[in-house]
Motif scaffolding. Structure first.
Motif, PDB file in Angstrom:
ATOM      1  N   MET A   1      16.566   8.982 -11.675  1.00 10.63           N
ATOM      2  CA  MET A   1      17.153   9.966 -10.778  1.00 10.63           C
ATOM      3  C   MET A   1      18.623  10.085 -11.112  1.00 10.63           C
ATOM      4  N   LEU A  88      16.182   6.860  -0.204  1.00  9.24           N
ATOM      5  CA  LEU A  88      15.860   6.623  -1.605  1.00  9.24           C
ATOM      6  C   LEU A  88      17.090   6.736  -2.492  1.00  9.24           C
ATOM      7  N   GLU A  92      18.234   3.739  -4.768  1.00 11.85           N
ATOM      8  CA  GLU A  92      18.284   3.858  -6.229  1.00 11.85           C
ATOM      9  C   GLU A  92      19.687   3.545  -6.752  1.00 11.85           C
ATOM     10  N   SER A  93      20.718   3.980  -6.028  1.00 12.13           N
ATOM     11  CA  SER A  93      22.090   3.709  -6.468  1.00 12.13           C
ATOM     12  C   SER A  93      22.355   2.224  -6.543  1.00 12.13           C
ATOM     13  N   THR A  96      19.696   0.392  -9.288  1.00  9.78           N
ATOM     14  CA  THR A  96      19.859   0.716 -10.712  1.00  9.78           C
ATOM     15  C   THR A  96      21.220   0.323 -11.244  1.00  9.78           C
ATOM     16  N   GLU A 138       8.031   6.850  -4.608  1.00  9.70           N
ATOM     17  CA  GLU A 138       9.357   6.568  -5.158  1.00  9.70           C
ATOM     18  C   GLU A 138       9.808   5.159  -4.814  1.00  9.70           C
ATOM     19  N   ARG A 141       8.263   2.859  -7.163  1.00 11.04           N
ATOM     20  CA  ARG A 141       8.914   2.965  -8.475  1.00 11.04           C
ATOM     21  C   ARG A 141      10.208   2.162  -8.519  1.00 11.04           C
ATOM     22  N   LEU A 142      10.900   2.109  -7.413  1.00 13.25           N
ATOM     23  CA  LEU A 142      12.158   1.367  -7.357  1.00 13.25           C
ATOM     24  C   LEU A 142      11.957  -0.125  -7.142  1.00 13.25           C
TER      25      LEU A 142
END
Length: 848
Positions: A1, A88, A92-93, A96, A138, A141-142
């Motif tokens: 993303m 999300l 994600e921030s 990742t 999602e 996925r994370l």
């Protein structure tokens, strides 16, 4: 993303600032996250990454953990407000970022499952199931487990949305959703009852997919097999069975038993045998339950059932009581009373050794064996053995005993058994009452049947029992049908009424009583009205009985009206209804309607049965016209093609009488001239199908067609009937305006088997010549004069001085491919036929 996908408005939450100078130790405090509102807007992706990837040199690991806690709290509150995409983005921030890769589990652990579940519940409440599924996908996925984000409340809300798909018949979407949720390790068992879902699924592949998502998939696949069996879909059941074998990696005996039972329900017993053979081919020994199911499914085939039983013994599988009960059932179906007795004695011998104990099913089956064989005394003896063995009869036992007496025509004995059943404390069902009523009706005691019926309706059925010491235990009476003297000792015991069972008649009850109406169709109609008053609808049997009553009362109009009303009320007409209406018309000499009903029946593609054909063939005691003969011969041919046997002799006698009517105009007395058949008695014992088929073939021709009559293979009597039938047809059609266009050719076959006077064919030819020449006065051309030939000079032939070359009439070629005398050809010229048909009156006058 990427960053661009998650950029939103700038956050109002300031980022933690680096202190300008270290504070004094006494004033140093733990850094706190900003205290401004958390849910106004999420921070920019770049801001989050900057906080995590560019800390000051003096920042410690504790500061990083505080930041992770801050963002976990922020993400949780965003999710609680229903902003799942913002959750999300923050997650994600953080996850990742390379700077916190080692501490990422801390962020996941600090996410509040309660807050996220509240947000999920809110989104699901708005009907946004797809949004939640995207969020779960999602999160997985994370690296965030979806199962950790759903609490009990969220799962309940998710279950409601899933069940909504089921209620809307969107089963394909529901099964796909279950597969998705199961892949995320969510607990889906309580979302819906799997067995109820399998009842709704009609696609076997979908059923396999759905059952496979559960840990107990093998049991669910067996349930799916059974559900398809209840729908009589054996093909789908077998597909599920094959999938089960592949998934389990072997043969599941419970599944084998289930699929064999399904084959029996669906009537595909051959498939059950192939499944059994497949087990044996794989060197697998079925258990006793599989053997029992296989024998039960094939119980209608006694030889195969015995084969399976012997195979069972060969493989060393011990038969249980169910196995023997099934063997008795197979003997009962095959009406093998002696064999059933042998098995029963074997069972009793094993019971005496304590190997097994006879149960009520064993005794009841044996009673039914004797009941079907009308051996009522033996059936009652089995009941006595049953009581001595301390086995209490059930409703099936009593029904079989009632049937035993009713089948033997012993209505009084049936009544005694019925009273004994009441005294034994057994609550009778309507079937028992119907058996008793039928016994009275079959014995022509109609008034008693009606009295019992109305008594039961008004007072019900009183169940009695003796105070103590009854033969049936605490609730038993002491009546004894076989030994009435034993009842005397029971008379002193007080009998009390323990219950009154209301009598609830069924449609079958009223149908039995309607048969007792005789020719009183008014009473039969009153019974049908009473049936409707009780909320029952007359079925096709009720209407068929009413039609039959009208016919017996010689009210053809009423019978036809009842037949039409039956159709108007929406009851599908079957072969019984048509046959009953045809019988009513035939019995009252209304043959035109009877044959029209038969034609209508065939138009609706209903297959007539033996009674239908036989009723029509016996409709006439004599034939008066060619049309009537053709009509009955057509029915006869249909009957033979359908596989039914008929009374050929009866039909042959009628056709013979019709044919002999041809001779009426040539006999001075005006009646048919019969010849003596005493020398042909041996021929009368054979079936007349060949004769009738040849008559039918010739009578289907038109008078303008070539009249070549083949009498080869027939006896003298049969050949006479065939020739006379053709002559009668010619005469009748001539009087209707049909012109005779050809000679009549008769092929007797003399010469093929020998031309001597002792040959059978020669005798048949002479009998036909006698009819044509002596009785009818025809000039018959035989031998060389039988057909007109072109001949040319040539070398003499060994058998004749002429050489026959080409026949002028091409239409005779197929009959006269060889020399005429080789076929014994006789010819009646066209002029002779024309002169004959002009004599005296019509053929109908000659017959009557």
């Amino acid at each position: 993303m990427g960053d661009a996908a998650f950029l939103v408005a700038s956050s109002i939450l300031p980022h933690p600032k680096k202190p300008s100078s270290p504070p004094r130790r006494s004033q140093r405090r733990r850094p706190r996250p900003p205290q401004k509102p958390l849910l106004a807007r999420p921070p920019l992706l770049s801001d989050v990454r900057r906080d995590l990837t560019a800390p000051s040199a003096s920042a410690s690991a504790a500061d990083t953990r505080r930041l992770l806690k801050y963002y976990a709290r922020l993400a949780s509150k965003l999710a609680r407000s229903g902003r799942l995409r913002d959750f999300l983005m923050v997650a994600e921030s953080v996850l990742t970022s390379d700077a916190v890769a080692a501490d990422a589990p801390q962020f996941v652990a600090r996410i509040s499952a309660r807050m996220v579940s509240e947000g999920i519940t809110s989104v699901l409440g708005d009907g946004n199931l797809e949004g939640v599924l995207d969020f779960v996908r999602e999160a997985e996925r994370l690296g965030i487990s979806a199962a950790s984000l759903f609490d009990e409340s969220a799962m309940d809300t998710l279950a409601v949305e899933c069940r909504r798909l089921v209620n809307q018949e969107r089963l394909e979407e529901f099964v796909g959703l279950m597969e998705t949720l199961a892949g995320y390790r969510l607990y889906i068992k309580d979302i819906a009852d799997p067995v109820n879902i399998l009842k709704k699924i009609v696609d076997p592949d979908m059923a396999v997919r759905y059952a496979s998502v559960f840990p107990h998939s093998q049991l669910l696949l067996c349930s799916a097999i059974q559900e398809f069996g209840k729908k009589y879909d054996v093909t789908s059941a077998i597909r599920v069975f094959e999938a089960l074998k592949q998934k389990s990696g072997g043969i599941n005996m419970f599944a084998c038993r289930s699929i064999i039972d399904i084959c029996g329900i669906c009537g595909d017993f051959l498939k059950s045998r192939s499944i059994f053979e497949d087990l044996l081919s794989q060197k697998i020994t079925p258990n006793v339950y599989v053997f029992n199911s296989l024998m039960n499914v094939n119980a209608h085939d006694l030889s195969y059932t015995l084969h399976v039983y012997k195979h069972m013994q060969t493989l060393g599988v011990t038969a249980d009581l169910t196995s023997y009960n099934i063997l008795l059932k197979a003997c009962c179906i095959a009406k093998r009373v002696n064999l059933a007795q042998i098995f029963f004695e074997e069972i009793k011998h094993m019971a005496s050794r304590g190997v097994l104990k006879l149960d009520v099913f064993t005794y009841s089956t044996m009673i039914k064996v004797f009941a079907d064989a009308k051996m009522w005394q033996m059936a009652l003896n089995i009941k006595e053995d049953m009581l001595l063995s301390d086995v209490r009869p059930n409703i099936v036992t009593w029904s079989s005993l009632l049937n035993a007496c009713a089948n033997a025509g012993l209505a009084d004995h049936a009544m005694q058994v019925f009273e004994e059943m009441l005294m034994a404390g057994c609550e009778p069902n309507t079937q028992c009452c119907n058996i008793l009523l039928c016994a009275w009706v079959e014995s022509c005691q109609y008034d008693r049947a009606f009295r019992l019926f109305y008594t039961w309706k008004e007072t019900g059925l009183n169940i009695l029992h003796a105070a103590k010491g009854g033969r049936y235990g605490g609730a038993g009476g002491c009546s004894n049908v076989n030994h009435p003297a034993e009842n005397d000792s029971c008379e002193a015991q007080p009998l009390t009424v323990i219950t009154v069972v209301p009598f609830r008649p069924t449609v079958a009850t009223f149908n039995i009583l309607m048969k007792a109406c005789g020719t009183d169709y008014h009473r039969a109609k009153a019974l049908m009205d009473e049936m409707r008053t009780m909320g029952l609808s007359p079925n096709h049997i009720s209407w068929s009985v009413l039609i039959d009553i009208y016919g017996a009362a010689r009210n053809v109009r009423g019978a036809i009206q009842a037949f039409k009303t039956m159709r108007d009320v929406g009851i599908k007409l079957d072969v019984v209804a048509y046959t009953t209406a045809i019988k009513a018309c035939v019995d009252n000499k209304n043959l035109k309607i009877a044959f029209s009903l038969f034609e209508e029946m065939k138009r609706y593609q209903l297959k007539p049965n033996w009674v239908t054909y036989n009723t029509l063939l016996r409709a006439r005691s004599r034939y008066g016209s060619l049309h009537e003969v053709q009509q009955c011969l057509a029915i006869y041919q249909d009957m033979r093609k359908a596989g039914y046997s008929s009374n050929d002799y009866y039909l042959k006698e009628l056709i013979e009488e019709w044919c002999e009517g041809v001779l009426g105009n040539n006999n001075q007395s005006g009646g048919p001239l019969n010849i003596n058949y005493s020398h042909d008695k041996g021929d009368r014992s054979k079936p007349y199908s060949l004769l009738l088929e040849k008559v039918a073939i010739h009578l289907q021709k038109d008078v303008g067609d070539n009249q070549a009559i083949d009498i080869r293979g027939l006896t003298k009597v049969e050949a006479r009937i065939v020739v006379l039938s053709v002559l009668r047809m010619i005469k009748e059609l001539y009087w209707l305006g049909k012109i005779i266009q050809d000679d009549m050719i008769i092929i007797s076959g003399v010469g093929k088997y020998g031309t001597g006077p002792a040959s059978r064919e020669f005798e048949v030819q002479q009998a036909v010549l006698s009819v044509l020449q002596d009785e009818l006065g025809f000039d018959v051309e035989t031998g060389l004069g039988a057909v007109r030939m072109n001949h040319s000079p040539g070398p003499p032939d060994a058998s004749n001085s002429r050489v026959f070359q080409t026949i002028k009439e091409p239409k005779y070629h197929k009959y006269l491919a060889r020399r005429p005398q080789d076929l014994g050809v006789l010819r009646v010229p066209k002029r002779a036929l024309h002169s004959w048909v002009q004599k005296k009156g019509s053929p109908s006058e000659a017959v009557h």
